[in-house]
Design a protein around this motif. Structure first.
Motif, PDB file in Angstrom:
ATOM      1  N   LEU A 198       0.875  -1.180   0.000  1.00 54.49           N
ATOM      2  CA  LEU A 198       0.000   0.000   0.000  1.00 54.49           C
ATOM      3  C   LEU A 198       0.907   1.223   0.000  1.00 54.49           C
ATOM      4  O   LEU A 198       1.733   1.386   0.909  1.00 54.49           O
ATOM      5  N   ALA A 199       0.789   2.080  -1.028  1.00 56.02           N
ATOM      6  CA  ALA A 199       1.701   3.225  -1.164  1.00 56.02           C
ATOM      7  C   ALA A 199       0.923   4.506  -1.433  1.00 56.02           C
ATOM      8  O   ALA A 199      -0.003   4.525  -2.246  1.00 56.02           O
ATOM      9  N   PHE A 200       1.337   5.569  -0.739  1.00 51.31           N
ATOM     10  CA  PHE A 200       0.685   6.881  -0.891  1.00 51.31           C
ATOM     11  C   PHE A 200       1.671   7.960  -1.277  1.00 51.31           C
ATOM     12  O   PHE A 200       2.798   7.980  -0.780  1.00 51.31           O
ATOM     13  N   GLU A 201       1.173   8.922  -2.059  1.00 54.74           N
ATOM     14  CA  GLU A 201       1.849  10.209  -2.116  1.00 54.74           C
ATOM     15  C   GLU A 201       1.237  11.054  -1.004  1.00 54.74           C
ATOM     16  O   GLU A 201       0.051  10.918  -0.691  1.00 54.74           O
ATOM     17  N   HIS A 202       2.050  11.920  -0.381  1.00 59.43           N
ATOM     18  CA  HIS A 202       1.524  12.788   0.678  1.00 59.43           C
ATOM     19  C   HIS A 202       2.308  14.093   0.722  1.00 59.43           C
ATOM     20  O   HIS A 202       3.298  14.265   0.000  1.00 59.43           O
ATOM     21  N   GLY A 203       1.905  14.988   1.603  1.00 59.09           N
ATOM     22  CA  GLY A 203       2.549  16.294   1.742  1.00 59.09           C
ATOM     23  C   GLY A 203       3.937  16.168   2.375  1.00 59.09           C
ATOM     24  O   GLY A 203       4.223  15.189   3.065  1.00 59.09           O
ATOM     25  N   TRP A 204       4.776  17.176   2.143  1.00 59.67           N
ATOM     26  CA  TRP A 204       6.177  17.154   2.609  1.00 59.67           C
ATOM     27  C   TRP A 204       6.308  16.977   4.119  1.00 59.67           C
ATOM     28  O   TRP A 204       7.308  16.458   4.604  1.00 59.67           O
ATOM     29  N   ASP A 205       5.245  17.381   4.858  1.00 58.56           N
ATOM     30  CA  ASP A 205       5.336  17.321   6.325  1.00 58.56           C
ATOM     31  C   ASP A 205       4.439  16.222   6.917  1.00 58.56           C
ATOM     32  O   ASP A 205       4.153  16.237   8.114  1.00 58.56           O
ATOM     33  N   GLN A 206       3.981  15.295   6.083  1.00 58.87           N
ATOM     34  CA  GLN A 206       3.021  14.291   6.577  1.00 58.87           C
ATOM     35  C   GLN A 206       3.610  12.888   6.750  1.00 58.87           C
ATOM     36  O   GLN A 206       2.892  11.978   7.174  1.00 58.87           O
ATOM     37  N   ALA A 207       4.891  12.702   6.442  1.00 55.90           N
ATOM     38  CA  ALA A 207       5.462  11.343   6.436  1.00 55.90           C
ATOM     39  C   ALA A 207       5.291  10.649   7.790  1.00 55.90           C
ATOM     40  O   ALA A 207       4.844   9.494   7.856  1.00 55.90           O
TER      41      ALA A 207
END
Ligand code: GLN
Length: 272
Positions: A229-238
């Motif tokens: 399961l892979a997501f793109e997310h915001g720079w500060d959300q890891a």
């Protein structure tokens, strides 16, 4: 009538010169190299009128890809319109991550949730011809764009109209699920600059993690053991996204940085 060189000079006082070249080439129906070779040619009335219309739209703030109706992603041209998010270079990090994973693991079926223009699903289908690719979106307009892109680029992707997993039969299982969901926080100033793009593709209207939370919760029902399961997310959300993979059915999640050095993609495997 102004020449190509004059028209570009005039526009570059108002908009970015590179953008002016893209718009003029589009008005002419030619590519950018044509502009260099023909810079002393006078523009026809109809071309000039169309070019000026394009510049007007740009000055009002409309992004160039919507004016051109296309955007390049991973070396291919995708149709775009205001019903879909404009593909970003950041999302190529998600593609690279999934490609590498698929080279190392036996992945036969993949689902792209919230496919928009289809750029993720179509790119993966074309890069990995053995992979069976499925894609969903809750917008019929977006699906029409994605289907058109798949057809033009010759990609075999099965599309579903679905709000995340809602329209999928409960027995439908995949080896990989990927998504670039809306992840911008409701109060992020950056959102205001993206006024031409579909708001529902950009933000959940909350903390930017609602959709990722929901997908992580529902994914086990549609993910094979050992699946990704892979997501793109915001720079500060890891960190927050990794924390959402807290259920022990997941292996330790990992984060990948984009080309600008920002945390951009987080993924985890379901235990085998
Ligand atoms: N990467 C986009 C931006 O910040 C947002 C895309 C998204 O919310 N999925 O401009």
């Amino acid at each position: 009538m102004p020449t190509i060189a004059q028209a570009l000079k005039e526009a570059s006082q108002q908009i970015d010169r590179f953008e002016a070249k893209l718009l003029l080439a589009a008005a002419l129906g030619k590519d950018r190299t044509y502009l260099i070779a023909h810079d002393r040619d006078a523009l026809q009335d109809d071309v000039l009128a169309l070019y000026r219309q394009f510049i007007e739209r740009r000055l009002r703030g409309e992004p160039v890809p919507y004016i051109l109706g296309k955007q390049e992603f991973f070396g291919r041209s995708f149709h775009v319109c205001s019903a879909v998010l404009i593909p970003r270079p950041d999302t190529e990090t998600l593609i690279e991550t999934v490609l590498q994973y698929c080279r190392e693991h036996d992945v036969r079926t993949l689902l792209d949730l919230g496919t928009g223009s289809g750029c993720i699903a179509i790119t993966l289908a074309l890069e990995l011809p053995q992979l069976q690719v499925f894609a969903s979106d809750n917008s019929q307009e977006a699906l029409a764009v994605a289907r058109e892109n798949a057809q033009e680029l010759g990609a075999r992707v099965r599309f579903y109209e679905s709000d995340w997993f809602s329209a999928l039969h409960e027995l439908t299982l995949f080896d990989a699920i990927v998504s670039n969901p809306p992840y911008i926080r409701r109060d992020d100033e950056h959102l205001l600059q993206l006024g031409y793009e579909p708001i529902q593709a950009l933000t959940d209207g909350n903390d930017g993690l609602d959709d990722i939370r929901q997908i992580i919760k529902q994914a086990p029902r549609h993910l094979n053991r050992g699946g990704l399961l892979a997501f793109e997310h915001g720079w500060d959300q890891a960190r927050a996204v990794r924390d959402l993979f807290s259920d022990p059915i997941w292996d330790t999640p990992r984060t990948v940085k984009d080309l600008a050095g920002n945390d951009r993609v987080t993924f985890a495997r379901r235990h085998a």
